[in-house]
Design a protein around this motif. Structure first.
Motif, PDB file in Angstrom:
ATOM      1  N   ALA A 177      35.312  40.011  36.218  1.00 36.96           N
ATOM      2  CA  ALA A 177      36.257  39.260  37.050  1.00 36.96           C
ATOM      3  C   ALA A 177      37.207  38.450  36.182  1.00 36.96           C
ATOM      4  O   ALA A 177      38.407  38.361  36.466  1.00 36.96           O
ATOM      5  N   LEU A 178      36.683  37.864  35.111  1.00 34.97           N
ATOM      6  CA  LEU A 178      37.525  37.083  34.220  1.00 34.97           C
ATOM      7  C   LEU A 178      38.504  37.990  33.470  1.00 34.97           C
ATOM      8  O   LEU A 178      39.696  37.693  33.381  1.00 34.97           O
ATOM      9  N   CYS A 179      38.009  39.091  32.953  1.00 32.10           N
ATOM     10  CA  CYS A 179      38.867  39.995  32.177  1.00 32.10           C
ATOM     11  C   CYS A 179      39.990  40.576  33.030  1.00 32.10           C
ATOM     12  O   CYS A 179      41.085  40.836  32.517  1.00 32.10           O
ATOM     13  N   ALA A 180      39.741  40.734  34.304  1.00 27.95           N
ATOM     14  CA  ALA A 180      40.782  41.244  35.194  1.00 27.95           C
ATOM     15  C   ALA A 180      41.938  40.252  35.313  1.00 27.95           C
ATOM     16  O   ALA A 180      43.048  40.638  35.691  1.00 27.95           O
ATOM     17  N   ARG A 181      41.689  38.990  34.961  1.00 27.73           N
ATOM     18  CA  ARG A 181      42.709  37.942  35.060  1.00 27.73           C
ATOM     19  C   ARG A 181      43.189  37.470  33.686  1.00 27.73           C
ATOM     20  O   ARG A 181      43.851  36.454  33.584  1.00 27.73           O
ATOM     21  N   ARG A 182      42.852  38.177  32.656  1.00 27.52           N
ATOM     22  CA  ARG A 182      43.110  37.742  31.279  1.00 27.52           C
ATOM     23  C   ARG A 182      44.571  37.424  31.016  1.00 27.52           C
ATOM     24  O   ARG A 182      44.877  36.553  30.218  1.00 27.52           O
ATOM     25  N   SER A 183      45.510  38.093  31.645  1.00 24.98           N
ATOM     26  CA  SER A 183      46.924  37.832  31.381  1.00 24.98           C
ATOM     27  C   SER A 183      47.483  36.695  32.237  1.00 24.98           C
ATOM     28  O   SER A 183      48.623  36.281  32.035  1.00 24.98           O
ATOM     29  N   ASP A 184      46.693  36.171  33.161  1.00 25.69           N
ATOM     30  CA  ASP A 184      47.132  35.072  34.023  1.00 25.69           C
ATOM     31  C   ASP A 184      47.034  33.738  33.306  1.00 25.69           C
ATOM     32  O   ASP A 184      46.329  33.601  32.307  1.00 25.69           O
ATOM     33  N   GLY A 185      47.690  32.736  33.847  1.00 21.97           N
ATOM     34  CA  GLY A 185      47.509  31.365  33.397  1.00 21.97           C
ATOM     35  C   GLY A 185      46.160  30.849  33.867  1.00 21.97           C
ATOM     36  O   GLY A 185      45.454  31.512  34.647  1.00 21.97           O
ATOM     37  N   ALA A 186      45.793  29.666  33.431  1.00 20.65           N
ATOM     38  CA  ALA A 186      44.474  29.106  33.748  1.00 20.65           C
ATOM     39  C   ALA A 186      44.263  28.943  35.251  1.00 20.65           C
ATOM     40  O   ALA A 186      43.211  29.325  35.782  1.00 20.65           O
ATOM     41  N   ALA A 187      45.248  28.381  35.953  1.00 26.34           N
ATOM     42  CA  ALA A 187      45.083  28.148  37.395  1.00 26.34           C
ATOM     43  C   ALA A 187      44.928  29.462  38.148  1.00 26.34           C
ATOM     44  O   ALA A 187      44.075  29.579  39.050  1.00 26.34           O
ATOM     45  N   GLU A 188      45.726  30.456  37.774  1.00 22.75           N
ATOM     46  CA  GLU A 188      45.643  31.754  38.441  1.00 22.75           C
ATOM     47  C   GLU A 188      44.327  32.460  38.116  1.00 22.75           C
ATOM     48  O   GLU A 188      43.736  33.118  38.975  1.00 22.75           O
ATOM     49  N   ALA A 189      43.879  32.341  36.878  1.00 21.33           N
ATOM     50  CA  ALA A 189      42.601  32.946  36.487  1.00 21.33           C
ATOM     51  C   ALA A 189      41.451  32.306  37.255  1.00 21.33           C
ATOM     52  O   ALA A 189      40.534  33.003  37.704  1.00 21.33           O
ATOM     53  N   LEU A 190      41.503  30.986  37.411  1.00 20.50           N
ATOM     54  CA  LEU A 190      40.467  30.289  38.181  1.00 20.50           C
ATOM     55  C   LEU A 190      40.466  30.760  39.627  1.00 20.50           C
ATOM     56  O   LEU A 190      39.415  31.104  40.176  1.00 20.50           O
ATOM     57  N   SER A 191      41.624  30.810  40.222  1.00 12.50           N
ATOM     58  CA  SER A 191      41.735  31.274  41.604  1.00 12.50           C
ATOM     59  C   SER A 191      41.235  32.711  41.743  1.00 12.50           C
ATOM     60  O   SER A 191      40.507  33.047  42.688  1.00 12.50           O
ATOM     61  N   GLY A 192      41.609  33.553  40.788  1.00 11.67           N
ATOM     62  CA  GLY A 192      41.168  34.951  40.827  1.00 11.67           C
ATOM     63  C   GLY A 192      39.668  35.092  40.655  1.00 11.67           C
ATOM     64  O   GLY A 192      39.031  35.921  41.313  1.00 11.67           O
ATOM     65  N   LEU A 193      39.085  34.289  39.766  1.00  8.84           N
ATOM     66  CA  LEU A 193      37.635  34.325  39.555  1.00  8.84           C
ATOM     67  C   LEU A 193      36.908  33.913  40.832  1.00  8.84           C
ATOM     68  O   LEU A 193      35.970  34.583  41.268  1.00  8.84           O
ATOM     69  N   LEU A 194      37.353  32.820  41.445  1.00  7.85           N
ATOM     70  CA  LEU A 194      36.710  32.362  42.675  1.00  7.85           C
ATOM     71  C   LEU A 194      36.897  33.366  43.804  1.00  7.85           C
ATOM     72  O   LEU A 194      35.971  33.598  44.598  1.00  7.85           O
ATOM     73  N   SER A 195      38.051  34.003  43.877  1.00  7.07           N
ATOM     74  CA  SER A 195      38.279  35.042  44.885  1.00  7.07           C
ATOM     75  C   SER A 195      37.361  36.232  44.671  1.00  7.07           C
ATOM     76  O   SER A 195      36.854  36.823  45.631  1.00  7.07           O
ATOM     77  N   ALA A 196      37.134  36.587  43.408  1.00  6.83           N
ATOM     78  CA  ALA A 196      36.229  37.705  43.106  1.00  6.83           C
ATOM     79  C   ALA A 196      34.805  37.379  43.553  1.00  6.83           C
ATOM     80  O   ALA A 196      34.106  38.239  44.103  1.00  6.83           O
TER      81      ALA A 196
END
Length: 171
Positions: A127-146
């Motif tokens: 889940a984290l690697c899928a957001r690797r190119s995002d900024g911190a806030a977007e990566a956090l949101s993506g991780l929680l969504s996953a």
């Protein structure tokens, strides 16, 4: 609260490994024998991009490198307060531009799917690697969504706590 206060008092007074050993001894002597604490303690030097850390029995932090590699921060030792003379190993990583570091609570890795499967360390890393190119806030949101997507309508039975650090250069 006592762990937080103790850690704040000890921070920066010794190496991360020595700080964990001191905190462990304090907790061993001052808490019930069936009580313990897991945590990751780190000292970041932003100018050098260097993170010195100790993992005391906590979920392994994940470092998703900009180049595609994935590392777990596993240097450390046992949970705090359980063993009187526990020894802790210090780890060190250098963070580079575009790297994404995530520290999470066990509510993330132990999140259950509707068919009772845990997300696990691998699911967290994916889940984290899928957001690797995002900024911190977007990566956090993506991780929680996953995690929420994994658990489905039942949601999580435990807390979801996450800290995301994205390395960028000054502009």
């Amino acid at each position: 609260a006592s762990v937080h206060a103790s850690l704040r008092a000890l921070a920066g007074t010794a190496s991360p490994a020595d700080i964990m050993a001191r905190l462990n001894r304090f907790l061993f002597e001052s808490t019930q024998e069936n009580r313990y604490v897991t945590l990751v303690y780190g000292e970041l030097d932003p100018a050098a991009g260097r993170l010195r850390y100790v993992n005391a029995g906590h979920v392994l932090p994940c470092l998703a490198r900009a180049g595609g590699q994935v590392e777990t921060l596993d240097a450390g030792g046992p949970v705090l307060g359980l063993l009187e003379d526990a020894v802790y190993e210090e780890g060190e990583v250098t963070l580079g531009r575009g790297d994404l570091l995530a520290l999470v609570s066990d509510g993330v890795t132990e999140a259950l799917s509707p068919d009772d499967r845990e997300l696990g360390q691998e699911g967290f890393q994916d889940a984290l690697c899928a957001r690797r190119s995002d900024g911190a806030a977007e990566a956090l949101s993506g991780l929680l969504s996953a995690v929420e997507g994994w658990t489905g309508p039942a949601g999580c039975a435990d807390d979801l706590t996450a800290l995301i650090l994205k390395c960028v250069e000054d502009e």
